[in-house]
Design an enzyme around this catalytic site. Structure first.
Site, PDB file in Angstrom:
ATOM      1  N   GLN A 168       6.540 148.165  34.013  1.00  0.00           N
ATOM      2  CA  GLN A 168       6.454 148.528  35.439  1.00  0.00           C
ATOM      3  C   GLN A 168       6.634 150.061  35.632  1.00  0.00           C
ATOM      4  OE1 GLN A 168       7.989 145.455  37.836  1.00  0.00           O
ATOM      5  NE2 GLN A 168       7.820 146.520  39.677  1.00  0.00           N
ATOM      6  N   SER A 217      10.166 147.070  27.972  1.00  0.00           N
ATOM      7  CA  SER A 217      10.271 146.092  29.306  1.00  0.00           C
ATOM      8  C   SER A 217       8.996 145.102  29.230  1.00  0.00           C
ATOM      9  CB  SER A 217      10.546 146.770  30.471  1.00  0.00           C
ATOM     10  OG  SER A 217      11.007 146.036  31.464  1.00  0.00           O
ATOM     11  N   LEU A 218       8.439 145.163  30.391  1.00  0.00           N
ATOM     12  CA  LEU A 218       7.469 144.103  30.741  1.00  0.00           C
ATOM     13  C   LEU A 218       6.316 144.200  29.607  1.00  0.00           C
ATOM     14  CD1 LEU A 218       5.068 142.672  32.520  1.00  0.00           C
ATOM     15  CD2 LEU A 218       4.586 145.045  33.520  1.00  0.00           C
ATOM     16  N   HIS A 270      17.006 145.378  34.288  1.00  0.00           N
ATOM     17  CA  HIS A 270      17.727 145.618  33.194  1.00  0.00           C
ATOM     18  C   HIS A 270      19.273 145.975  33.583  1.00  0.00           C
ATOM     19  CE1 HIS A 270      14.192 145.089  30.971  1.00  0.00           C
ATOM     20  NE2 HIS A 270      13.573 146.105  31.760  1.00  0.00           N
ATOM     21  N   GLN A 274      16.210 140.198  27.661  1.00  0.00           N
ATOM     22  CA  GLN A 274      15.606 141.490  28.290  1.00  0.00           C
ATOM     23  C   GLN A 274      15.733 141.976  29.892  1.00  0.00           C
ATOM     24  OE1 GLN A 274      11.566 141.892  29.923  1.00  0.00           O
ATOM     25  NE2 GLN A 274      11.373 142.220  27.713  1.00  0.00           N
TER      26      GLN A 274
END
Length: 315
Positions: free
Chosen positions: A11, A92-93, A203, A252
């Site tokens: 993101q 991440s994503l 996070h 995560q």
């Protein structure tokens, strides 16, 4: 192309019009991915990707599936040119697209998970409004100390969420605490700070509130064994099987993204060529800052894929 890592963005990489040029060049993408995605989600994600404004793409529950779907489209085009990875990782994503690339997740299942992930993260932000900001310049240890000092003094949640490169660290938490960390970092000589236009405090431990609910979503989905080596940015280590992939995706939510360590681990395996397989160019910048001398090709647009295909290393 031999010995290459595919990196999938998270993101913040969203762009108005993303994927539109790819579909114009490769019309099969519309029927294979975009129209099915619209049906799965029950709204016009394809229209938002191609025609939506920057503001349309801000809500977390929109941004996450949009970035993921664009990354899957890029992956399809790269495979069509015969460019395949020897290792994959996602920021991440981006770990969802990486797991699709490795054959661990079906892209449809991953899309549903990403959508639900975005919804749950948005709910956390509604209960406890949060923020994220990049602190550029100070080493990780100094940013960690500032977060600990502010958290101890205010009682608020603020933590290092992303270790992006040796000089860029993202802090996440409650809004006022993030602002305080930014102010202290500036006073101590940070080169620059940037407030991130994201829809929730990713996070950090605020996200632990939705781990159990999202874990139930993960348990409903089939996770297969990786066909391509995949590294998790939560551990900066390999994901050896489907069960471990499921655990990493749950962890995560509230765990930090250890991106610089992940890049170093990929390089230690002998890989020095990277392809950023999705919208934006942020990951290419992190590669250059973390691994001087490494080659990285942004590949989020048709013209950039053309350059990659024409590159000598692609022969």
């Amino acid at each position: 192309m031999q010995n290459i890592a595919f990196l999938f963005p998270g993101q913040g990489s969203q762009r108005p019009g993303m994927g539109k040029d790819l579909v114009a060049r490769h019309p099969e993408l519309a029927d294979r991915y975009y129209r099915p995605a619209d049906d799965i989600l029950g709204f016009g994600l394809s229209r938002l990707c191609w025609e939506g404004t920057a503001e349309d793409l801000v809500p977390t529950e929109i941004t996450q599936p949009a970035v993921f779907l664009t990354s899957v489209a890029v992956l399809h085009v790269l495979h069509g040119h015969g460019i395949t990875p020897s290792v994959v990782a996602g920021h991440s994503l981006g770990e969802y697209a990486a797991l699709v690339a490795a054959g661990v997740l079906d892209w449809r299942d991953a899309l549903r998970l990403v959508r639900r992930r975005g919804e749950l993260m948005a709910q956390v932000n509604e209960r406890t409004p949060g923020a994220m900001a990049a602190v550029i310049g100070p080493a990780a240890e100094q940013v960690e100390r500032i977060c600990a000092e502010v958290a101890g003094r205010t009682g608020a949640v603020v933590e290092v969420a992303n270790y992006n490169d040796p000089a860029q660290h993202v802090v996440s938490g409650e809004r006022d605490a993030v602002r305080e960390v930014v102010a202290v970092a500036r006073a101590l000589g940070a080169e620059r700070t940037v407030a991130l236009g994201v829809g929730a405090p990713f996070h950090c431990r605020l996200m632990a509130a939705v781990e159990e609910e999202f874990g139930a979503e993960l348990d409903r989905v089939e996770f297969r064994e990786p066909r391509v080596p995949v590294l998790s940015a939560v551990t900066a280590g390999p994901v050896r099987d489907g069960a471990e992939a499921r655990r990493v995706l749950r962890r995560q939510l509230a765990g930090a993204v250890r991106w610089a360590d992940t890049l170093r681990a990929i390089a230690a395996s002998g890989t020095d060529t990277f392809v950023e397989a999705g919208p934006g160019r942020a990951l290419s910048g992190f590669v250059r800052a973390t691994l001087p001398g490494a080659v990285c090709h942004p590949a989020g647009q048709a013209r950039r894929i053309d350059r990659l295909v024409a590159a000598p290393a692609a022969a």
